[in-house]
Design an enzyme around this catalytic site. Structure first.
Site, PDB file in Angstrom:
ATOM      1  N   PHE A 252      -5.252   0.829   0.246  1.00 54.98           N
ATOM      2  CA  PHE A 252      -4.203   1.519  -0.678  1.00 54.98           C
ATOM      3  C   PHE A 252      -3.467   0.387  -1.006  1.00 54.98           C
ATOM      4  O   PHE A 252      -1.842   0.752  -0.356  1.00 54.98           O
ATOM      5  CB  PHE A 252      -3.639   3.258   0.591  1.00 54.98           C
ATOM      6  CG  PHE A 252      -4.137   3.373   0.304  1.00 54.98           C
ATOM      7  CD1 PHE A 252      -4.268   4.206  -0.484  1.00 54.98           C
ATOM      8  CD2 PHE A 252      -5.746   3.710   1.206  1.00 54.98           C
ATOM      9  CE1 PHE A 252      -4.806   5.454  -0.079  1.00 54.98           C
ATOM     10  CE2 PHE A 252      -6.641   4.951   1.654  1.00 54.98           C
ATOM     11  CZ  PHE A 252      -5.905   5.814   0.604  1.00 54.98           C
ATOM     12  N   ALA A 255      -1.956  -2.499  -6.164  1.00 49.90           N
ATOM     13  CA  ALA A 255      -0.679  -2.350  -7.085  1.00 49.90           C
ATOM     14  C   ALA A 255      -1.308  -1.228  -8.145  1.00 49.90           C
ATOM     15  O   ALA A 255      -2.610  -1.873  -8.747  1.00 49.90           O
ATOM     16  CB  ALA A 255       0.233  -3.585  -7.891  1.00 49.90           C
ATOM     17  N   CYS A 263      -3.523  15.854  -3.744  1.00 48.52           N
ATOM     18  CA  CYS A 263      -2.992  15.774  -1.831  1.00 48.52           C
ATOM     19  C   CYS A 263      -1.599  14.980  -2.176  1.00 48.52           C
ATOM     20  O   CYS A 263      -0.440  15.689  -1.200  1.00 48.52           O
ATOM     21  CB  CYS A 263      -3.383  15.092  -1.312  1.00 48.52           C
ATOM     22  SG  CYS A 263      -5.120  15.709  -0.478  1.00 48.52           S
TER      23      CYS A 263
END
Length: 440
Positions: A252, A255, A263
Site C-alpha cells: 500500500f 503512488a 471499502c
C-alpha cells in the site's frame, strides 16, 4: 456444519462459496430474485478470478445452493451470517445499517435451537449489541449468540485471502459461540491461520481501524509523490526505501490517483463519524478522507497540464475504469472524478476497461466506449492510464502513435519507464517521478 449466508453480494458470495469448499453445507440467500436465478444458472454477478469455477464445483457437489427466502434455511442452520451491504448513509456519511437490522429481525423469526448469528458486514462499534437487542425483542425465546467476524478480502484476490488469511478475527460475548466458530474455520487449521478471539466491540473496531490505516498509507505515499515532483525525487525509490523497514512494510505504498472501491471510502468516513459521535475525533482519518477526495480531481488537472493546459475540443483515451484491476467494481473509482474533470474542461473521452465496461456505463455518462485499448486511442490527443490492468503493461507504442493525433501518455500508475515510452516519440508524464527518470 449447516450455514446460511444472508446477502449474496461480494462478501456474502465469496464467503459462502469458500465455506462450501471447506465442506460445510451452505445456502446463500438474497432478496434479489433475478440474482438468485442467475446464480442457479451458474451466472456470477461479479467478476472475481476463480469464483465462477468454485461456484460450479460446489453446486455440483451439493454443498452450495441459493434461495430467496430465509425461513427454511435459517431454521436448519447452526450458523447464520449477515453479509448485507452497509453503504454510506445519504446526508451524514454514517454507515446505513438498515439492511443489517432487517436481516436480524428476519433471522429472529425463524431460528430453531441454539444458533450463532454472525455479522460479517462491515459495521460500526456497537452494531452487534443492537443486533442482539433486535433479536431478543423480536423473539424473546430465541437461543442465540451474536458474533462479529469481519472480512478482510481484497477484490481480485478474495478467494486466496479467504483460504489463506493473515488472521481471522472473531468477536464474541457469549463463550458458547467459541467452539462453533472454531469448527466453522477448522479447515484452515493446516494453514495455521490464527484465530484472534476478542470482545464483539473490539472486533468491530479492528475492521475499521485496519482499513483506515491502509487508506492512510496510500494517502501518505500520494502526498510524498507530490513532494517528489517538486523536489526532483523518485517516489518509487522513496517507497522502496521506507518499505524495507519492517516496521513500515512495502504494501500500500504505491503512488497513484487515490483509493476507491467498496471499502476504503465508506469505511474511513464511517469511522470518522463514529469517532465524532463518541467525542473522540480521529483527525488523521478525517484528513485522509479529504485528501483522497481532492486527489482524484487533481489527477484530472494533472492530465490537463500534461496536454498543455487547454484540452477544449481534445480527444482523450482513458484506459482502466474500475478502481483496481481484476474486478468489475466501479464504486468510488478514481476514473469517475478524473473523467468528469476532463469533460468539464471541454474534452471528449473514450474509455476502455477489460471487465468494468457494463458497470461503468451505469455511472459515467457522456463518454464513448471502445472494444479495446487501441480502439480507445484511435484519433486521441492523449492516453491516460488510470487502472493498472496487465493488458496495459505491454502496449504497442508504435501502433499507438500511428493511430493517435498526438503521442501523449499520462501514466497515473507508473507502470512504464520514461525511456521506454519516449523512445517511441511520446511525451510521457507519471506520478511522483522526475520527467527524465528511467527507474521503476
Amino acid at each position: 456444519m449447516r450455514i446460511t449466508m444472508i446477502g449474496s453480494g461480494y462478501v456474502g458470495l465469496v464467503s459462502g462459496v469458500c465455506f462450501a469448499d471447506f465442506g460445510h453445507d451452505v445456502i446463500c440467500v438474497d432478496k434479489d430474485a433475478s440474482k438468485i436465478e442467475a446464480l442457479r444458472r451458474g451466472e456470477i454477478p461479479i467478476f472475481e478470478p476463480g469464483l465462477e469455477q468454485l461456484v460450479a464445483d460446489n453446486v455440483r457437489a451439493g454443498r452450495l445452493s441459493f434461495a430467496t427466502e430465509v425461513a427454511e434455511s435459517v431454521a436448519a442452520s447452526d450458523v447464520v451470517f449477515i453479509a448485507v451491504g452497509t453503504p454510506s448513509r445519504r446526508g451524514d456519511g454514517h454507515a446505513d445499517l438498515s439492511y443489517v437490522y432487517a436481516a436480524a429481525r428476519e433471522i429472529a423469526q425463524h431460528v430453531n435451537g441454539f444458533t450463532v448469528i454472525v455479522t460479517k458486514s462491515t459495521v460500526p462499534v456497537g452494531t452487534g449489541d443492537e443486533v442482539e437487542r433486535i433479536v431478543r425483542e423480536t423473539n424473546p425465546d430465541a437461543d442465540v449468540a451474536v458474533v462479529s467476524n469481519p472480512e478482510f478480502l481484497r477484490e481480485g484476490a478474495a478467494i486466496e485471502d479467504f483460504k489463506r488469511p493473515d488472521r481471522i478475527v472473531i468477536g464474541l460475548n457469549d463463550e458458547r459461540a467459541r467452539s462453533v466458530m472454531t469448527e466453522v474455520y477448522r479447515p484452515l487449521y493446516l494453514n495455521q491461520a490464527p484465530l484472534l478471539f476478542t470482545s464483539r466491540r473490539t472486533s468491530e473496531l479492528i475492521k475499521y481501524a485496519a482499513n483506515a490505516f491502509l487508506a492512510m498509507k496510500i494517502t501518505f505515499i500520494n502526498e510524498m509523490a507530490d513532494l517528489c515532483e517538486k523536489v526532483g525525487a523518485n517516489v518509487q525509490e522513496v517507497s522502496r526505501g521506507i518499505g524495507l523497514d519492517g516496521r513500515i512494510g512495502s504494501k500500500f505504498l504505491h503512488a497513484g490517483p487515490g483509493y476507491g472501491g467498496s471499502c476504503f471510502p465508506k469505511d474511513t468516513l464511517a469511522l470518522a463519524k463514529t469517532a465524532q459521535d463518541y467525542d473522540s475525533p480521529v483527525r488523521l482519518i478525517e484528513t485522509t478522507v479529504s485528501i483522497n477526495d481532492n486527489r482524484k480531481r487533481a489527477m484530472g488537472r494533472k492530465v490537463i497540464a500534461a496536454m498543455g493546459g487547454d484540452i477544449r475540443g481534445k480527444a482523450i483515451a482513458v484506459l482502466g475504469l474500475t478502481f483496481k484491476p481484476n474486478t468489475d467494481d466501479m464504486r468510488d473509482s478514481p476514473a469517475i472524478s478524473i473523467i468528469q474533470t476532463l469533460l468539464d474542461a471541454g474534452a471528449t473521452v473514450t474509455g476502455y476497461d477489460p471487465e468494468g465496461m457494463n458497470n461503468a456505463r451505469q455511472v459515467i455518462d457522456h463518454i464513448a466506449y471502445a472494444e479495446d485499448a487501441y480502439g480507445a486511442a484511435r484519433d486521441a490527443d492523449a492516453i491516460v492510464i488510470v487502472t493498472e490492468w496487465n493488458q496495459f503493461r505491454a502496449l504497442d507504442f508504435d501502433r499507438l502513435r500511428s493511430i493517435m493525433k498526438a503521442p501523449v501518455l499520462v501514466d497515473l500508475r507508473n507502470i512504464y519507464r520514461h525511456d521506454e515510452v519516449t523512445k517511441h516519440g511520446f511525451a510521457y508524464t507519471s506520478v511522483g517521478r522526475p520527467s527524465n527518470d528511467d527507474t521503476l
